[in-house]
Scaffold this active site. Structure first.
Site, mmCIF file in Angstrom:
data_model
loop_
_atom_site.group_PDB
_atom_site.id
_atom_site.type_symbol
_atom_site.label_atom_id
_atom_site.label_comp_id
_atom_site.label_asym_id
_atom_site.label_seq_id
_atom_site.Cartn_x
_atom_site.Cartn_y
_atom_site.Cartn_z
ATOM 1 N N HIS A 7 0.759 -1.117 0.140
ATOM 2 C CA HIS A 7 0.030 0.039 -0.020
ATOM 3 C C HIS A 7 0.837 1.243 -0.202
ATOM 4 C CE1 HIS A 7 0.633 -0.843 4.279
ATOM 5 N NE2 HIS A 7 0.649 0.281 4.572
ATOM 6 N N HIS A 79 4.129 7.232 3.804
ATOM 7 C CA HIS A 79 5.035 6.099 3.687
ATOM 8 C C HIS A 79 4.273 5.174 2.522
ATOM 9 C CE1 HIS A 79 2.083 4.035 6.737
ATOM 10 N NE2 HIS A 79 2.099 3.028 5.902
ATOM 11 N N GLU A 130 7.453 0.760 5.083
ATOM 12 C CA GLU A 130 7.024 -0.045 6.015
ATOM 13 C C GLU A 130 7.193 -1.357 5.200
ATOM 14 O OE1 GLU A 130 2.772 0.183 6.340
ATOM 15 O OE2 GLU A 130 2.900 -0.988 8.194
HETATM 16 CO CO CO Z 1 1.044 1.399 6.366
#
Ligand code: CO
Length: 134
Positions: A7, A79, A130
């Site tokens: 994502h 992020h 991440e």
């Molecule tokens: Co995230």
């Protein structure tokens, strides 16, 4: 080591406005807001054919998003999340290569119920990364 893009997370100053933008203007499949008190955010998942977008909105006093929005009042990409098969092996390799793993290096359970780690943006061309074990 990294696999698919899981994502892209976008911090937003107004959740309702951002939901309407993605749902009505862009015609995306937008979920209901979910409070994640452990992470200090309210999250809205947007499902695209090949990945997800997460809208992040501050929740509580010490939200990690508050400072980001102070610097980026219109919102912005917070992020990006890459999938890995083995998060501990990934962490150990990155640390051996000199990358900084945030939060002491122990994976936490992320918004999807899977272990995640964050990597210092200064070690990755200015992007907070991440990693999520899938
Ligand atoms: Co995230």
């Amino acid at each position: 080591m990294i696999g698919q893009l899981n994502h892209v997370a976008i911090a937003v100053p107004e959740l309702d406005t951002a939901i309407a933008l993605y749902r009505d203007t862009l015609g995306a499949e937008v979920g209901a807001p979910q409070d994640e008190p452990d992470h200090g955010v309210t999250v809205v998942f947007i499902t695209l054919p090949n990945t997800k977008i997460e809208l992040l909105y501050p929740l509580g006093e010490n939200s990690p998003i508050t400072g980001f929005l102070a610097k980026n009042p219109a919102g912005g990409i917070h992020h990006i999340c890459y999938e890995v098969e083995d998060i501990l092996a990934a962490r150990d390799k990155l640390k051996a290569d000199g990358a900084r793993v945030l939060g002491g290096g122990e994976p936490k359970i992320g918004a999807h119920g899977k272990p995640v780690l964050f990597l210092h943006p200064k070690d990755f061309t200015g992007t907070l990364i991440e990693l999520e074990q899938v």
